[in-house]
Write a protein that holds these residues in place. Structure first.
Motif, PDB file in Angstrom:
ATOM      1  N   UNK A 655      46.374  35.265  53.776  1.00  0.00           N
ATOM      2  CA  UNK A 655      46.808  36.423  52.999  1.00  0.00           C
ATOM      3  C   UNK A 655      48.098  36.152  52.254  1.00  0.00           C
ATOM      4  N   UNK A 656      49.039  35.459  52.910  1.00  0.00           N
ATOM      5  CA  UNK A 656      50.283  35.107  52.233  1.00  0.00           C
ATOM      6  C   UNK A 656      50.037  34.141  51.088  1.00  0.00           C
ATOM      7  N   UNK A 657      49.181  33.150  51.342  1.00  0.00           N
ATOM      8  CA  UNK A 657      48.919  32.144  50.311  1.00  0.00           C
ATOM      9  C   UNK A 657      48.205  32.734  49.117  1.00  0.00           C
ATOM     10  N   UNK A 658      47.399  33.790  49.341  1.00  0.00           N
ATOM     11  CA  UNK A 658      46.619  34.375  48.260  1.00  0.00           C
ATOM     12  C   UNK A 658      47.209  35.700  47.766  1.00  0.00           C
ATOM     13  N   UNK A 697      39.060  37.761  52.075  1.00  0.00           N
ATOM     14  CA  UNK A 697      40.358  37.436  51.473  1.00  0.00           C
ATOM     15  C   UNK A 697      40.183  36.554  50.235  1.00  0.00           C
ATOM     16  N   UNK A 698      39.319  35.541  50.362  1.00  0.00           N
ATOM     17  CA  UNK A 698      39.076  34.655  49.216  1.00  0.00           C
ATOM     18  C   UNK A 698      38.435  35.437  48.076  1.00  0.00           C
ATOM     19  N   UNK A 699      37.480  36.311  48.415  1.00  0.00           N
ATOM     20  CA  UNK A 699      36.776  37.076  47.392  1.00  0.00           C
ATOM     21  C   UNK A 699      37.733  38.024  46.666  1.00  0.00           C
ATOM     22  N   UNK A 744      38.566  42.681  49.066  1.00  0.00           N
ATOM     23  CA  UNK A 744      39.065  43.075  47.766  1.00  0.00           C
ATOM     24  C   UNK A 744      39.001  44.557  47.512  1.00  0.00           C
ATOM     25  N   UNK A 745      39.156  44.910  46.243  1.00  0.00           N
ATOM     26  CA  UNK A 745      39.183  46.317  45.873  1.00  0.00           C
ATOM     27  C   UNK A 745      37.833  46.982  46.116  1.00  0.00           C
ATOM     28  N   UNK A 746      37.901  48.288  46.288  1.00  0.00           N
ATOM     29  CA  UNK A 746      36.663  49.037  46.582  1.00  0.00           C
ATOM     30  C   UNK A 746      35.714  48.923  45.419  1.00  0.00           C
ATOM     31  N   UNK A 747      34.492  48.634  45.760  1.00  0.00           N
ATOM     32  CA  UNK A 747      33.470  48.548  44.733  1.00  0.00           C
ATOM     33  C   UNK A 747      32.284  49.394  45.167  1.00  0.00           C
TER      34      UNK A 747
END
Length: 799
Positions: A655-658, A697-699, A744-747
């Motif tokens: 999470x910090x890295x991204x 997290x990656x997505x 990620x954001x809500x979709x």
């Protein structure tokens, strides 16, 4: 002029031609000369009686090398169908003196190392094996004669005129009473070569002038000792020069001042495959297997050849019957008649095989060319042949270990727990250290234990030269390998070279060389402060410790040096990982993987817990912002795989890295280090498959990369994810379509075929009766809720 009432019998041949060989035998049978002279190095005269030994099996070659420089060597190969070999065997069978009359190898080898004689590299033109020069261009006399006769292929012209003559394929020539003149072919060829020499001269090829002057002197001496009826077997190109009227003084003048080196000569085995090579030590024959068949077939060569082809194809499970052979013979003969050839040649037989036996496919022809047209024949030389002591020891070991040299590649799997296999491994490793590449390590077919080894073996004639070169180190394989290892330890420049040498010494069982190698290793390790060099050196030491275990080798001293290197790497690696560019970071990541693997093989040294120290180093690297992202990500992944990093902490680091404040390129590099596939991290994709939180997290990061930065990070991401297996990529795609948890954001959720928002318990309960039947449990009815709950609990607990 080839022969006359008062002159020698000059038999001009093309080296390694079955037609020439048959004609030479017929001419010798008819003339019965008192002595036979052959183009070849005179140093080999003492070895000629060995040709009659029952263990001498062609193809073989005379090997001459400089005593002080064994790498400077020359071969004179001979096959069963070589005219020179036929002449040698005829002379020995009939009790006639036989000698070589070409320029001595002492001069030939010296001239090869003299820049003033560079124009003479390779054999001179002898009727096709090489050409002469005119105005700086090499002229092939056979090509000139073929063009004159209207042929566009010199090989086909030679086969039609010489190899496929009406004498038939019988090795002993034509039957009596046919009126065939065995000398006529040589007379015609001599006339043709005389015309060519008048046109092209020597072409500025000074070495041939010297060779021919020496041959004329030897011919004069033989005529004086045995009379004018002596026979000479030499390349057809040289016949006009040997028949020319020159003076002894002129010939000796050409030989004055020639360079000379001390030489040794012996017989060595040769191969058909080597005869087929046009460069190096090859003889330039396209089809030695076919030539051997033509020379050895007693009759009906085409029928016998196509029968061999059919047998080979049947062994490869191709449906070839006797009818196929009959039809192929008819087609080959028809093609030969249409093309105006006296006998179906290799071209016609291959065309017939392709059409009749291979259904028009060229694929099986590759097998036929490899096994039959070229062949895998390896000659044999008797023990009485001279050899350097190292070669004799190698031959003894080969017989003791039942490891016979073979001309074709074959795989050898060794189980080092068996005494014979362990001894074979030691021999092959020692030879590799000596530069004798008989065997090369290969990937094993099964198992990864250190007690297994796989090798790919292939014996090449040049290895005799390598053995002669290695003979300066000792008279036995063990002594030579030990001396060579000690010398290499003293001359090694980099630390990694010494550690690699230590590993090779352990593999080869060179306990006598280890003290010298270990001293050199300790000296260089103490002086080398470059962490990259230390990281390159450690893996070889770690492997050596493993190999020492399976070979029962004392590696205590090696283990101490390895532990010391590991501790020094732990101290120096964190500072070395700061301030690196992209290339430097990628290289350091490779060192990180190698050192991690090596340390897991090392025992803890004394009171120092090497494994614990290394885990601390990885922890510092994973949490230090000044370290490149690819190294931070890789350090975190190594800790996670070893169970030293909780999953929650791994998710926090990701999470910090991204995070939005991280530059996209740095974030992409972190991802590559953490989940990059291939190479040292083949399971990166499976981590994302099984941990949807990390995938989310990656997505989420990827969907939030700004458009202007996406183009910059795309190549790195593509390289990262393209290394995954296709099934992993497909599964990840399906998971992403489902919007993984925390991703990620809500979709807006969309219906995806095959997936539901939650578990459908009623559909799941429907399988319970069948499951109960399979497990043999009948504690209630299918509708029993308590029983259903028990089944769910049992299935969940693995019962």
């Amino acid at each position: 002029m080839t022969a006359g009432p008062t002159g020698p019998l000059l038999l001009g041949v093309r080296h390694h031609g079955p037609g020439s060989a048959r004609a030479v035998r017929a001419a010798l049978d008819a003339a019965k000369p008192p002595a036979v002279l052959i183009e070849g190095p005179p140093e080999g005269d003492a070895l000629l009686p060995l040709a009659a030994d029952e263990r001498m099996t062609p193809p073989v070659a005379l090997l001459a090398h400089a005593v002080d420089d064994p790498g400077r060597a020359s071969f004179w190969p001979m096959a069963e169908f070589s005219p020179e070999w036929v002449a040698i065997r005829w002379a020995l069978d009939h009790g006639a003196p036989v000698r070589f009359i070409d320029l001595p190898a002492a001069h030939t080898l010296a001239m090869a190392g003299d820049p003033t004689w560079r124009d003479g590299e390779g054999e001179g033109a002898d009727g096709g094996d090489a050409g002469e020069q005119r105005h700086g261009l090499r002229v092939d006399p056979i090509a000139v004669l073929a063009r004159t006769a209207g042929y566009d292929d010199p090989e086909r012209w030679w086969e039609d005129v010489i190899e496929h003559r009406a004498t038939g394929a019988a090795p002993h020539g034509p039957p009596a009473g046919t009126g065939y003149d065995p000398v006529a072919v040589f007379a015609g060829l001599a006339d043709a070569m005389t015309a060519l020499r008048e046109t092209y001269g020597h072409g500025g090829h000074d070495r041939d002038l010297v060779r021919e002057a020496y041959m004329r002197l030897q011919l004069r001496a033989a005529r004086k000792a045995h009379g004018d009826g002596v026979a000479v077997v030499c390349g057809a190109w040289h016949v006009p020069a040997l028949a020319a009227g020159t003076t002894v003084t002129a010939d000796r003048a050409l030989l004055k001042g020639l360079p000379k080196v001390r030489t040794e000569i012996t017989w060595v085995p040769w191969t058909h495959r080597r005869l087929a090579r046009h460069s190096g030590y090859g003889a330039g024959i396209d089809s030695p297997g076919w030539y051997g068949h033509l020379f050895g077939a007693p009759d009906r060569p085409v029928e016998r050849w196509l029968t061999k082809v059919a047998g080979l194809l049947r062994d490869e499970d191709r449906p070839v019957s006797s009818a196929h052979v009959i039809e192929a013979v008819r087609l080959a003969d028809t093609l030969a008649a249409m093309r105006g050839r006296p006998l179906a040649g290799l071209t016609e037989t291959l065309d017939a095989v392709r059409a009749v036996m291979c259904d028009g496919s060229d694929v099986p022809l590759g097998l036929i060319r490899d096994r039959l047209i070229i062949g895998e024949t390896l000659g044999e030389v008797p023990d009485a042949a001279p050899a350097v002591p190292l070669q004799r020891d190698l031959t003894r070991l080969q017989r003791t270990l039942r490891l016979k040299p073979e001309a074709f590649e074959r795989d050898l799997d060794l189980d080092l727990r068996k005494e014979t296999d362990a001894a074979r491994s030691l021999l092959l490793h020692r030879l590799r250290l000596l530069g004798v590449g008989w065997g090369e390590p290969a990937a094993g077919r099964g198992g990864t234990g250190t007690f297994r080894e796989s090798w790919r073996l292939c014996w090449e004639p040049e290895l005799h030269v390598r053995v002669a070169e290695a003979g300066v180190w000792g008279t036995t394989v063990l002594a030579a390998a030990t001396a060579k290892a000690e010398a290499d330890a003293g001359s090694a420049g980099a630390l990694a070279e010494v550690t690699a040498l230590a590993e090779r010494c352990l593999l080869a069982g060179l306990s006598g060389a280890l003290p010298v190698v270990m001293k050199a290793l300790a000296d260089r390790a103490a002086l080398d402060t470059d962490v990259g060099h230390l990281a390159q050196a450690l893996p070889a030491l770690a492997r050596s410790l493993r190999y020492g275990d399976v070979r029962s080798t004392d590696t205590a001293a090696l283990g101490g040096v390895a532990t010391g290197l590991a501790l020094r790497i732990c101290v120096g690696l964190p500072p070395a990982c700061t301030g690196l560019d992209a290339d430097g970071a990628a290289e350091m990541r490779g060192h990180l993987d190698a050192v991690h693997t090596a340390i897991r093989l090392l025992p803890d040294g004394g009171t120092e817990d090497v494994t614990g120290r290394w885990a601390d180093v990885l922890g510092r690297l994973a949490g230090r912002d000044t370290v490149p992202g690819v190294i931070r990500g890789r350090a975190a992944r190594l800790l996670l795989d070893d169970g030293r990093l909780p999953e929650d902490e791994a998710a926090r680091l990701m999470g910090l890295a991204l995070s939005p404040g991280t530059p996209p390129a740095d974030a992409a590099a972190w991802i590559e280090g953490f989940v990059g596939g291939g190479g040292s991290n083949p399971g990166g994709g499976m981590l994302l498959v099984h941990d949807e939180r990390l995938l989310g997290l990656v997505d989420a990061w990827l969907t939030g990369v700004p458009a202007e930065a996406f183009t910059d990070v795309l190549p790195l991401l593509r390289r990262t994810f393209s290394a995954y297996e296709p099934a992993v990529r497909r599964t990840l795609g399906e998971l992403v379509r489902r919007d993984p948890a925390g991703g990620g954001p809500a979709r807006a959720h969309t219906a995806v075929p095959g997936f539901a928002a939650g578990l459908d318990e009623s559909r799941a309960d429907a399988v319970l009766p069948l499951l109960r039947l399979l497990l043999g449990t009948h504690r209630g009815t299918p509708g029993d809720t308590e029983d259903t709950d028990d089944m769910r609990l049992g299935a969940g607990s693995g019962e």
